[in-house]
Design an enzyme around this catalytic site. Sequence first.
Site, PDB file in Angstrom:
ATOM      1  N   ASP A 160       0.883  -1.162   0.000  1.00 41.85           N
ATOM      2  CA  ASP A 160       0.000   0.000   0.000  1.00 41.85           C
ATOM      3  C   ASP A 160       0.928   1.221   0.000  1.00 41.85           C
ATOM      4  O   ASP A 160       1.512   1.567   1.035  1.00 41.85           O
ATOM      5  CB  ASP A 160      -0.887  -0.054   1.246  1.00 41.85           C
ATOM      6  CG  ASP A 160      -1.630   1.244   1.493  1.00 41.85           C
ATOM      7  OD1 ASP A 160      -1.389   2.228   0.769  1.00 41.85           O
ATOM      8  OD2 ASP A 160      -2.437   1.280   2.440  1.00 41.85           O
ATOM      9  N   GLN A 220       1.106   6.434   0.872  1.00 48.47           N
ATOM     10  CA  GLN A 220       1.903   7.479   1.532  1.00 48.47           C
ATOM     11  C   GLN A 220       3.370   7.450   1.113  1.00 48.47           C
ATOM     12  O   GLN A 220       4.182   8.174   1.684  1.00 48.47           O
ATOM     13  CB  GLN A 220       1.808   7.342   3.060  1.00 48.47           C
ATOM     14  CG  GLN A 220       0.411   7.485   3.625  1.00 48.47           C
ATOM     15  CD  GLN A 220      -0.189   8.876   3.427  1.00 48.47           C
ATOM     16  OE1 GLN A 220       0.514   9.840   3.112  1.00 48.47           O
ATOM     17  NE2 GLN A 220      -1.492   8.972   3.591  1.00 48.47           N
ATOM     18  N   LYS A 269      -3.276  12.091  -3.735  1.00 47.59           N
ATOM     19  CA  LYS A 269      -2.251  12.360  -2.714  1.00 47.59           C
ATOM     20  C   LYS A 269      -0.919  12.752  -3.356  1.00 47.59           C
ATOM     21  O   LYS A 269       0.056  13.023  -2.663  1.00 47.59           O
ATOM     22  CB  LYS A 269      -2.040  11.115  -1.844  1.00 47.59           C
ATOM     23  CG  LYS A 269      -3.266  10.745  -0.987  1.00 47.59           C
ATOM     24  CD  LYS A 269      -2.949   9.586  -0.109  1.00 47.59           C
ATOM     25  CE  LYS A 269      -4.173   8.916   0.467  1.00 47.59           C
ATOM     26  NZ  LYS A 269      -4.830   9.659   1.540  1.00 47.59           N
TER      27      LYS A 269
HETATM   28  C1  LIG Z   1      -1.678   4.292   4.004  1.00 44.66           C
HETATM   29  C2  LIG Z   1      -2.967   4.546   3.289  1.00 44.66           C
HETATM   30  N1  LIG Z   1      -3.562   3.548   2.634  1.00 44.66           N
HETATM   31  C3  LIG Z   1      -4.699   3.722   1.955  1.00 44.66           C
HETATM   32  C4  LIG Z   1      -5.326   4.936   1.924  1.00 44.66           C
HETATM   33  C5  LIG Z   1      -6.595   5.078   1.160  1.00 44.66           C
HETATM   34  O1  LIG Z   1      -6.450   5.978   0.112  1.00 44.66           O
HETATM   35  P1  LIG Z   1      -7.699   6.337  -0.790  1.00 44.66           P
HETATM   36  O2  LIG Z   1      -8.744   6.883   0.146  1.00 44.66           O
HETATM   37  O3  LIG Z   1      -7.189   7.346  -1.749  1.00 44.66           O
HETATM   38  O4  LIG Z   1      -8.139   5.075  -1.422  1.00 44.66           O
HETATM   39  C6  LIG Z   1      -4.769   6.014   2.616  1.00 44.66           C
HETATM   40  C7  LIG Z   1      -5.444   7.326   2.659  1.00 44.66           C
HETATM   41  O5  LIG Z   1      -5.252   8.116   3.536  1.00 44.66           O
HETATM   42  C8  LIG Z   1      -3.553   5.810   3.310  1.00 44.66           C
HETATM   43  O6  LIG Z   1      -2.971   6.808   3.974  1.00 44.66           O
END
Ligand SMILES: Cc1ncc(COP(=O)(O)O)c(C=O)c1O
Length: 416
Positions: free
Chosen positions: A204, A207, A230
């Site tokens: 994932d 970040q 992001k």
């Molecule tokens: C570590 C991490 N994973 C997943 C997500 C989910 O991202 P999204 O809402 O753009 O799918 C976030 C969002 O803050 C995140 O910080």
Amino acid sequence: MIAAADPKQARIIADFPILAKPTSRGKRLVYLDSAASSQKPRAVIEALVDYYEGYNANIHRGVYELAARATDAFEEARAKVARFVNAAHTQEIIWTRNTTEAINLVSFSWGLANLRPGDAILTSQVEHHSNLVPWQLLAEKTGAELRFIPAADDGTLLLDDLDTLLRGTKLVALAHVSNTLGSIAPLDVIIPRAHAAGAVVLVDAAQSVPHLPVDVQALDVDFLAASGHKMCGPTGIGFLYGKRALLEAMPPFLTGGDMIKRVTYETTSFNELPWKFEAGTSNIADAIALGAAVDYLTEVGMDWIREHEVRVTSYALERLRTLEQRGLAIYGPAKAEDRGGVISFNFADIHAHDLASLLDLDGVCVRAGHHCTMPLMEKMGWPATARASFYLYNTEEDVDALVAALENAAKVFRIA
Ligand SMILES: Cc1ncc(COP(=O)(O)O)c(C=O)c1O
């Protein structure tokens, strides 16, 4: 001291139109919530307008010139993302709405096809709900066991029992950088050991891809998920990277138009990669604008962005520590080099939501709450934290504004 006086920094700040606009209370906007969503440079906003004003048409199907231009721009954006993360093949980039959808794609497609009772999924105690809930549901559906790499109080993953945890594990799913604590997973250690144990690894990268150079081939990761919004791009677009052989062997996730090769009344054969996983009309404009965001980040330089964030985070840690004797608790790794540009904190007994509202009066935007990591908050015993997160347009002046706003909050709550 990096401040707006630095010519490169000043140019970057000038690239983001929103940063020149005062808040509704007439304050300078101090945006410290890029971990939730980044601001957008003019080049990205213009890419959206150019598409809608200049060559708006549906892609892949049209034979007229306008449709060909839209298709070319859409596919060129995919190639830009592939180069950005150093994918070996452009077809290894699948457009999704965001990180969450990319993870769900793997869970529904790869997970349902490959997991059986007796298998295990290994994740960690610091995960965002988006990299936890899909695995909980997948474990429930397949009878696989869900396991967790434990985390220390600063978010560092504890790898003492990794080999035991990897026994029987078919999938390892980990955040590269924790959105709550900023801790960075030692992927260079975990990925080879996961592969040696026969597991596939999903990262994932919500970040990490926006903030530091990420090379999917150097990491040897099997799947990687990220969100456009992001990384200076628009909302509604993200991507999944997957190794070609894995993606080819996987069944489709969503079905319908565009993901097909041939359809009869009885049966369907599926399109090639990457389109096999892109059912229906894609988010054309936002994909093209994400390509513009990738151009922008590349031009600034991902090494520069990482070094800049380490500098600003290091300065922020130093300044925030001056408030520790007044009750400020700072969470996450002690050194800026060991974390992303994210700092969670609490101030004496002020609730994080009240604190964020007070900071907002001074134009300082921070997030407050559980940051979509409720199990981690419960483990740590925090009802909520406030979180400041930095990006390429933040400076030490923004940190000074945060500290000044915290001092104002201390006055309101009569903290000596
Ligand atoms: C570590 C991490 N994973 C997943 C997500 C989910 O991202 P999204 O809402 O753009 O799918 C976030 C969002 O803050 C995140 O910080």
